[in-house]
Scaffold this motif. Structure first.
Motif, PDB file in Angstrom:
ATOM      1  N   THR A 273     -35.996  54.686 -12.180  1.00  0.00           N
ATOM      2  CA  THR A 273     -35.023  53.602 -11.941  1.00  0.00           C
ATOM      3  C   THR A 273     -34.310  53.734 -10.603  1.00  0.00           C
ATOM      4  O   THR A 273     -33.320  53.034 -10.358  1.00  0.00           O
ATOM      5  CB  THR A 273     -33.969  53.565 -13.067  1.00  0.00           C
ATOM      6  OG1 THR A 273     -33.189  54.773 -13.049  1.00  0.00           O
ATOM      7  CG2 THR A 273     -34.620  53.402 -14.427  1.00  0.00           C
ATOM      8  N   ILE A 274     -34.774  54.610  -9.721  1.00  0.00           N
ATOM      9  CA  ILE A 274     -34.140  54.760  -8.408  1.00  0.00           C
ATOM     10  C   ILE A 274     -34.234  53.448  -7.630  1.00  0.00           C
ATOM     11  O   ILE A 274     -35.294  52.824  -7.560  1.00  0.00           O
ATOM     12  CB  ILE A 274     -34.800  55.896  -7.613  1.00  0.00           C
ATOM     13  CG1 ILE A 274     -34.443  57.249  -8.243  1.00  0.00           C
ATOM     14  CG2 ILE A 274     -34.362  55.874  -6.158  1.00  0.00           C
ATOM     15  CD1 ILE A 274     -35.160  58.414  -7.628  1.00  0.00           C
ATOM     16  N   ARG A 275     -33.101  53.033  -7.082  1.00  0.00           N
ATOM     17  CA  ARG A 275     -33.050  51.748  -6.382  1.00  0.00           C
ATOM     18  C   ARG A 275     -32.106  51.848  -5.191  1.00  0.00           C
ATOM     19  O   ARG A 275     -30.991  52.354  -5.327  1.00  0.00           O
ATOM     20  CB  ARG A 275     -32.591  50.658  -7.350  1.00  0.00           C
ATOM     21  CG  ARG A 275     -32.338  49.319  -6.693  1.00  0.00           C
ATOM     22  CD  ARG A 275     -31.913  48.276  -7.711  1.00  0.00           C
ATOM     23  NE  ARG A 275     -33.031  47.843  -8.534  1.00  0.00           N
ATOM     24  CZ  ARG A 275     -32.937  46.873  -9.454  1.00  0.00           C
ATOM     25  NH1 ARG A 275     -31.776  46.283  -9.657  1.00  0.00           N
ATOM     26  NH2 ARG A 275     -33.984  46.523 -10.158  1.00  0.00           N
ATOM     27  N   ILE A 276     -32.564  51.362  -4.028  1.00  0.00           N
ATOM     28  CA  ILE A 276     -31.712  51.258  -2.847  1.00  0.00           C
ATOM     29  C   ILE A 276     -31.124  49.853  -2.820  1.00  0.00           C
ATOM     30  O   ILE A 276     -31.864  48.864  -2.811  1.00  0.00           O
ATOM     31  CB  ILE A 276     -32.514  51.516  -1.556  1.00  0.00           C
ATOM     32  CG1 ILE A 276     -33.114  52.928  -1.567  1.00  0.00           C
ATOM     33  CG2 ILE A 276     -31.636  51.326  -0.324  1.00  0.00           C
ATOM     34  CD1 ILE A 276     -34.026  53.209  -0.384  1.00  0.00           C
ATOM     35  N   SER A 277     -29.808  49.761  -2.828  1.00  0.00           N
ATOM     36  CA  SER A 277     -29.145  48.455  -2.892  1.00  0.00           C
ATOM     37  C   SER A 277     -27.999  48.401  -1.891  1.00  0.00           C
ATOM     38  O   SER A 277     -27.345  49.405  -1.621  1.00  0.00           O
ATOM     39  CB  SER A 277     -28.595  48.198  -4.303  1.00  0.00           C
ATOM     40  OG  SER A 277     -29.582  48.365  -5.291  1.00  0.00           O
ATOM     41  N   LEU A 278     -27.761  47.211  -1.379  1.00  0.00           N
ATOM     42  CA  LEU A 278     -26.572  46.973  -0.560  1.00  0.00           C
ATOM     43  C   LEU A 278     -26.069  45.578  -0.879  1.00  0.00           C
ATOM     44  O   LEU A 278     -26.835  44.701  -1.284  1.00  0.00           O
ATOM     45  CB  LEU A 278     -26.885  47.102   0.933  1.00  0.00           C
ATOM     46  CG  LEU A 278     -27.897  46.146   1.554  1.00  0.00           C
ATOM     47  CD1 LEU A 278     -27.623  45.997   3.047  1.00  0.00           C
ATOM     48  CD2 LEU A 278     -29.320  46.670   1.373  1.00  0.00           C
ATOM     49  N   ASN A 279     -24.751  45.392  -0.746  1.00  0.00           N
ATOM     50  CA  ASN A 279     -24.248  44.073  -1.090  1.00  0.00           C
ATOM     51  C   ASN A 279     -24.267  43.128   0.104  1.00  0.00           C
ATOM     52  O   ASN A 279     -24.397  43.555   1.260  1.00  0.00           O
ATOM     53  CB  ASN A 279     -22.868  44.157  -1.758  1.00  0.00           C
ATOM     54  CG  ASN A 279     -21.739  44.519  -0.812  1.00  0.00           C
ATOM     55  OD1 ASN A 279     -21.853  44.474   0.402  1.00  0.00           O
ATOM     56  ND2 ASN A 279     -20.615  44.890  -1.392  1.00  0.00           N
ATOM     57  N   ASP A 280     -24.162  41.842  -0.192  1.00  0.00           N
ATOM     58  CA  ASP A 280     -24.261  40.845   0.864  1.00  0.00           C
ATOM     59  C   ASP A 280     -23.088  40.912   1.830  1.00  0.00           C
ATOM     60  O   ASP A 280     -23.210  40.508   2.996  1.00  0.00           O
ATOM     61  CB  ASP A 280     -24.392  39.441   0.267  1.00  0.00           C
ATOM     62  CG  ASP A 280     -23.307  39.112  -0.743  1.00  0.00           C
ATOM     63  OD1 ASP A 280     -22.523  40.003  -1.108  1.00  0.00           O
ATOM     64  OD2 ASP A 280     -23.244  37.945  -1.177  1.00  0.00           O
ATOM     65  N   ASN A 281     -21.949  41.443   1.392  1.00  0.00           N
ATOM     66  CA  ASN A 281     -20.830  41.621   2.312  1.00  0.00           C
ATOM     67  C   ASN A 281     -21.192  42.580   3.437  1.00  0.00           C
ATOM     68  O   ASN A 281     -20.826  42.366   4.601  1.00  0.00           O
ATOM     69  CB  ASN A 281     -19.605  42.153   1.572  1.00  0.00           C
ATOM     70  CG  ASN A 281     -18.987  41.128   0.653  1.00  0.00           C
ATOM     71  OD1 ASN A 281     -18.990  39.941   0.949  1.00  0.00           O
ATOM     72  ND2 ASN A 281     -18.471  41.574  -0.475  1.00  0.00           N
TER      73      ASN A 281
ATOM     74  N   ALA B 196     -25.806  53.013   9.274  1.00  0.00           N
ATOM     75  CA  ALA B 196     -24.901  54.147   9.071  1.00  0.00           C
ATOM     76  C   ALA B 196     -24.519  54.274   7.602  1.00  0.00           C
ATOM     77  O   ALA B 196     -24.501  55.379   7.042  1.00  0.00           O
ATOM     78  CB  ALA B 196     -23.658  53.978   9.936  1.00  0.00           C
ATOM     79  N   VAL B 197     -24.211  53.143   6.971  1.00  0.00           N
ATOM     80  CA  VAL B 197     -23.844  53.164   5.553  1.00  0.00           C
ATOM     81  C   VAL B 197     -25.025  53.598   4.693  1.00  0.00           C
ATOM     82  O   VAL B 197     -24.880  54.424   3.787  1.00  0.00           O
ATOM     83  CB  VAL B 197     -23.335  51.772   5.106  1.00  0.00           C
ATOM     84  CG1 VAL B 197     -23.168  51.722   3.589  1.00  0.00           C
ATOM     85  CG2 VAL B 197     -22.014  51.441   5.788  1.00  0.00           C
ATOM     86  N   MET B 198     -26.209  53.060   4.982  1.00  0.00           N
ATOM     87  CA  MET B 198     -27.369  53.410   4.172  1.00  0.00           C
ATOM     88  C   MET B 198     -27.755  54.870   4.347  1.00  0.00           C
ATOM     89  O   MET B 198     -28.200  55.526   3.398  1.00  0.00           O
ATOM     90  CB  MET B 198     -28.541  52.500   4.520  1.00  0.00           C
ATOM     91  CG  MET B 198     -28.285  51.010   4.272  1.00  0.00           C
ATOM     92  SD  MET B 198     -27.506  50.642   2.676  1.00  0.00           S
ATOM     93  CE  MET B 198     -28.750  51.220   1.536  1.00  0.00           C
ATOM     94  N   GLY B 199     -27.584  55.407   5.555  1.00  0.00           N
ATOM     95  CA  GLY B 199     -27.834  56.832   5.754  1.00  0.00           C
ATOM     96  C   GLY B 199     -26.904  57.672   4.903  1.00  0.00           C
ATOM     97  O   GLY B 199     -27.317  58.688   4.317  1.00  0.00           O
TER      98      GLY B 199
ATOM     99  N   PHE C  40     -24.693  63.941   6.505  1.00  0.00           N
ATOM    100  CA  PHE C  40     -26.121  63.635   6.365  1.00  0.00           C
ATOM    101  C   PHE C  40     -26.439  62.286   6.996  1.00  0.00           C
ATOM    102  O   PHE C  40     -27.429  62.132   7.719  1.00  0.00           O
ATOM    103  CB  PHE C  40     -26.511  63.623   4.886  1.00  0.00           C
ATOM    104  CG  PHE C  40     -27.965  63.337   4.653  1.00  0.00           C
ATOM    105  CD1 PHE C  40     -28.869  64.370   4.486  1.00  0.00           C
ATOM    106  CD2 PHE C  40     -28.442  62.027   4.596  1.00  0.00           C
ATOM    107  CE1 PHE C  40     -30.222  64.109   4.278  1.00  0.00           C
ATOM    108  CE2 PHE C  40     -29.784  61.755   4.395  1.00  0.00           C
ATOM    109  CZ  PHE C  40     -30.674  62.802   4.238  1.00  0.00           C
ATOM    110  N   GLY C  41     -25.606  61.286   6.721  1.00  0.00           N
ATOM    111  CA  GLY C  41     -25.850  59.946   7.229  1.00  0.00           C
ATOM    112  C   GLY C  41     -25.838  59.875   8.740  1.00  0.00           C
ATOM    113  O   GLY C  41     -26.613  59.124   9.352  1.00  0.00           O
TER     114      GLY C  41
END
Length: 402
Positions: free
Chosen positions: A233-241, A253-256, A343-344
């Motif tokens: 169930t691993i999922r990479i997600s980001l919101n539209d904001n 930077a945020v995803m890192g 890390f990021g």
């Protein structure tokens, strides 16, 4: 090119760069940010007070004893009674808590310009959460009271393991079955940014072949992202904001940072850390609850901890203990967040993007707290510390080119 890099390394001052970023938040905007976050300190206290008062009312007026009695009349199966008891308990507690929830989660969010929902939309999300609670909480309660009955001397140990098991199961199923109840998840549109995010994921051995965008803007102005789930169930997600309010460098930077949580094993480490917290919590409940029942239980119609009617007492004690443990809980999370920050920076190599997005987060996080204040109340590093570390990372990279 080399001469330009040498000149940049020679002239770049990370402290001056940090001050320049911090100077972008001043005046009314900074006062508003500070007021919002500092008000949250009092919400911790008053939230515990509300829980204690509601728990006291449920005991004092005999409601809890009546719910337990009703469950006993409905079924002779003692193992099932806590699940039945949980139904009126959850409904009445939610109703009594509703005014407080409306203030903290709706009115206050609108006062500070952070919410995009009207009252009906907010209420719809609350109702969904209540329905989930009506399914999950009876199962948790049934398991905990089973071990209280069967192991009076060691139930604190077994209850800890039960709660940890539920947390782990929740981490697996939430991204697929729970999160989509509140937001719509769609694959991110193909393009350079999506490719760069997946490139970072694959470079760090994250088994994900897609990036999902969810419509958090229908609820809030906050930016957010996560690498959630376990195993399949691993999922990479980001919101539209995040996509709409930040630059590609900030998104990377945020995803890192979020990928750092996965690669560094923070899910498992947090599970172990919070299992230790729950162990202490349940041990203190095991010690204190029988003593309070011996003194006041006859007034409440509650004879023993094994009776589900004791739940309001357990909840009241737990709320006070969690309040006292605030610095410990925040330190556990803040330590992981600082590691994910580092890390990021290495994964995304976007120090200015990270500094810029840290400033955007100051809309609802105080930018420059004192060290004691940060230790007690911050579950993330402060914006000032994050910007400074990003600029120090940038200075080190520039120096390496000399």
């Amino acid at each position: 090119m080399i001469l330009t890099a040498l000149a940049a390394a020679a002239t770049f001052d990370p402290e001056a760069a940090t001050r320049a970023y911090l100077a972008t938040l001043n005046g009314a905007a900074r006062a508003k940010s500070d007021a919002y976050f500092e008000g949250g300190y009092w919400l911790l206290l008053w939230g515990a007070v509300v829980t204690v008062l509601i728990s006291w009312a449920e005991l004092r007026f005999g409601w809890s004893a009546k719910w337990s009695g009703w469950a006993g009349r409905v079924t002779q199966r003692r193992w099932l009674r806590p699940a039945l008891y949980a139904l009126p308990f959850v409904l009445v507690t939610a109703l009594l808590t509703l005014p407080w929830s409306i203030y903290t989660d709706f009115i206050r969010e609108h006062q500070y310009g952070l919410s995009n929902q009207n009252l009906a939309q907010w209420g719809g999300d609350q109702l969904k959460g209540l329905l989930i609670q009506l399914i999950v909480f009876p199962l948790v309660l049934m398991a905990i009271f089973a071990v209280i009955r069967r192991s009076p001397r060691r139930w604190w140990l077994w209850a800890t393991l039960i709660v940890s098991a539920f947390i782990m199961v929740g981490a697996v199923i939430a991204p697929v079955f729970i999160a989509p109840l509140f937001n719509t998840y769609k694959p991110m549109a193909a393009g350079p940014l999506r490719d760069q995010i997946l490139g970072m994921a694959h470079a760090n051995h994250i088994p994900a072949d897609n990036v999902y965008v969810f419509d958090a803007s229908k609820q809030t102005k906050r930016i957010s992202a996560n690498v959630s789930g376990l195993g399949p169930t691993i999922r990479i997600s980001l919101n539209d904001n995040l996509l709409n309010r930040t630059s590609p460098a900030e998104v990377k930077a945020v995803m890192g940072h979020e990928m750092g949580h996965y690669v560094l094993g923070h899910v498992w480490r947090n599970l172990i850390a919070f299992t230790a917290v729950f162990l202490v919590l349940f041990l203190l409940l095991w010690w204190s609850a029988p003593r309070l029942l011996a003194r006041y239980g006859s007034r409440w119609g509650v004879r023993e901890v094994a009776d589900p009617a004791s739940l309001p007492l357990l909840m009241a004690i737990a709320s006070v203990l969690f309040l006292l443990m605030t610095p410990v809980l925040n330190t556990i999370v803040r330590t992981d967040e600082a590691e994910a920050d580092a890390f990021g920076l290495n994964a995304a190599r976007e120090p200015d993007g990270f500094a810029a997005v840290s400033m955007k987060l100051s809309e609802y996080r105080k930018i420059s707290p004192g060290p004691v204040e940060e230790f007690i109340f911050f579950d993330h590093p402060s914006g000032e510390n994050r910007v400074r570390r990003a600029m120090e990372w940038k200075a080190r990279q520039l120096n390496e080119t000399r």
